[in-house]
Write an enzyme that holds these catalytic residues in place. Structure first.
Site, short mmCIF file in Angstrom:
data_model
loop_
_atom_site.label_atom_id
_atom_site.label_comp_id
_atom_site.label_asym_id
_atom_site.label_seq_id
_atom_site.Cartn_x
_atom_site.Cartn_y
_atom_site.Cartn_z
N ARG A 67 -7.13 9.79 -13.32
CA ARG A 67 -8.28 10.02 -12.43
C ARG A 67 -9.59 9.73 -13.17
O ARG A 67 -10.54 9.19 -12.60
CB ARG A 67 -8.24 11.46 -11.92
N PHE A 70 -3.33 8.65 0.44
CA PHE A 70 -2.44 9.75 0.03
C PHE A 70 -3.21 10.70 -0.89
O PHE A 70 -2.79 11.03 -1.98
CB PHE A 70 -1.18 9.22 -0.69
N ASP A 115 -4.91 11.38 4.21
CA ASP A 115 -3.62 12.02 3.98
C ASP A 115 -3.02 12.45 5.31
O ASP A 115 -3.76 12.75 6.25
CB ASP A 115 -3.77 13.25 3.06
N ASP A 136 -1.99 6.54 -4.25
CA ASP A 136 -1.27 7.56 -5.02
C ASP A 136 -0.23 8.22 -4.11
O ASP A 136 -0.34 9.41 -3.77
CB ASP A 136 -2.27 8.60 -5.55
N CYS A 141 5.25 7.57 -8.57
CA CYS A 141 5.69 8.75 -9.32
C CYS A 141 7.20 8.94 -9.21
O CYS A 141 7.73 10.00 -9.53
CB CYS A 141 4.96 10.01 -8.84
#
Length: 400
Positions: free
Chosen positions: A214, A230, A252, A301, A341
């Site tokens: 970040r 996201f 989101d 993300d 991720c």
């Protein structure tokens, strides 16, 4: 004390022979001696060579999780205290400890337990039967380590409500360890203030692994028009805002996430610059393209699109789609920050998928940097599951 012995089949045990921590059910030839699930057992190779000591659980595909490879090692209270101290000392050397992951399971040689520190609160996630029996000692040891450094912990909350516990034959639980306390806690990361809800937030309440990623977008976002997809509770969007972005739109699908993100924007005085929209990113990106919208920076993300090898093909489609759509929305010479991720989306496959997306929309990518998870989520070589976060920053250029 006589311990049961788990004997491997000939040619098996490649993971632990390479330095990993797990013995899978299909690698085992036989188990001799008496044991209950959660007990400590010895692991021997097919020829009776000692390979380690760990917790057994025949309910799980990961039947043994190693604690030590040292023959004659006593797994007692002093041993656990040593492991906890080592984990805390490592964090003090490598990260800002105001909020960080202080224990990361196998990568800290304490398999199956995760503990996050959010300011003066600890959040515990216990995912394996053997370590579950030791979690209270681990918490006490950790609090004692911090007290030695003048840090007071006001409360501990357990978030052992992950689905994976059912694979271990365990109930999913959450609640206070010790006295109840206010489970909303304010943290500061990269100069951004957040309210973290450790009781109701995702996983342990906040994703600490992207802390330095970040921070890496700050320079790119100064004066920029930014789209953060996201956004969860707004972490990348707020970093863009605090860095001086002209405008930021965070997106989101979660109403709760957008509500928390909006509150976090107000907490930082960024409510006029950073706005949030509750929408499905896959639906929104084509809509923005149809409207002719363009951004200086787009951030992707997403949650893990795959949590098993069986669904990798569908995950590749998802990652290719969002990266392709994002590149279409970026001004010539603008920037894309994109990540995965999912442990099963390997670095090679993720790289290849982004490359395919760029070719499909005739964009040229200039790699600015490649990053992984923050050092408080250490990557243990040979324990592949500890390496999961891939994070790229690219400059996106039109083909000319």
């Amino acid at each position: 004390m006589e311990r049961a012995i788990v004997k491997l089949r000939k040619g098996e045990g490649r993971t632990i022979k390479a330095g990993g921590m797990w013995v899978f059910d299909n690698e085992i030839d036989k188990i001799t001696g008496e044991f209950e699930n959660g007990d400590l057992v010895y692991v021997h190779d097919f020829d009776d060579y000692f390979m380690g000591i760990g917790f057994i659980n025949t309910n799980s595909k990961i039947t043994v999780r190693l604690l030590s490879r040292k023959k004659g090692q006593e797994i007692d209270a002093a041993f656990i205290t040593m492991r906890v101290k080592n984990a805390w000392e490592y964090r003090k050397k490598t990260v800002d400890t105001s909020s960080c992951r202080v224990i990361f399971g196998e990568a800290d040689f304490l398999p199956g337990i995760v503990i996050d520190k959010f300011s003066d609160v600890l959040v515990v996630q216990s995912l394996a039967l053997g370590i579950d029996r030791l979690k209270l000692q681990i918490v006490e040891d950790l609090i004692a380590c911090m007290e030695e450094d003048g840090i007071t912990i006001r409360g501990v909350y357990e978030r052992s409500d992950a689905k994976v516990r059912t694979n271990e034959g365990m109930e999913r639980i959450k609640g206070f360890i010790g006295e109840p306390f206010d489970t909303k806690v304010e943290i500061v990361e990269n100069g951004v203030r957040y309210m973290v809800d450790v009781e109701e937030g995702q996983k342990t309440g906040f994703f600490l692994d992207q802390k330095y990623n970040r921070k890496a977008i700050h320079k790119l976002c100064k004066g920029a028009k930014v789209l953060d997809c996201f956004t969860h509770t707004g972490s990348f969007a707020l970093n863009a805002g605090i860095a001086g972005a002209a405008s930021v739109l965070g997106v989101d699908a979660s109403d709760l996430g957008c509500k928390q993100a909006t509150e976090n924007a107000e907490l930082n005085g960024l409510q006029d610059t950073v706005k949030f929209l509750c929408a499905d990113v896959f639906d929104l990106l084509p809509e923005l393209e149809d409207k002719g919208e363009k951004f200086d920076v787009v951030i992707l993300d997403p949650p893990a699109f795959t949590k098993s090898r069986n669904s990798v093909k569908n995950a590749v489609k998802g990652y290719r789609e969002i990266n392709l759509r994002a590149m279409k929305l970026i001004k010539d010479g603008g920037y894309l920050a994109t990540c995965s991720c999912s442990h099963f989306m390997t670095p090679e496959l993720f790289t290849e998928t982004i490359g395919q997306a760029a070719r499909n929309v005739h964009k040229r990518l200039r790699q600015v940097e490649y990053r992984t998870q923050a050092p408080d989520h250490p990557i243990l070589w040979a324990a592949d599951e500890s390496y999961y976060l891939k994070f790229y920053i690219f400059q996106v250029c039109d083909e000319k």
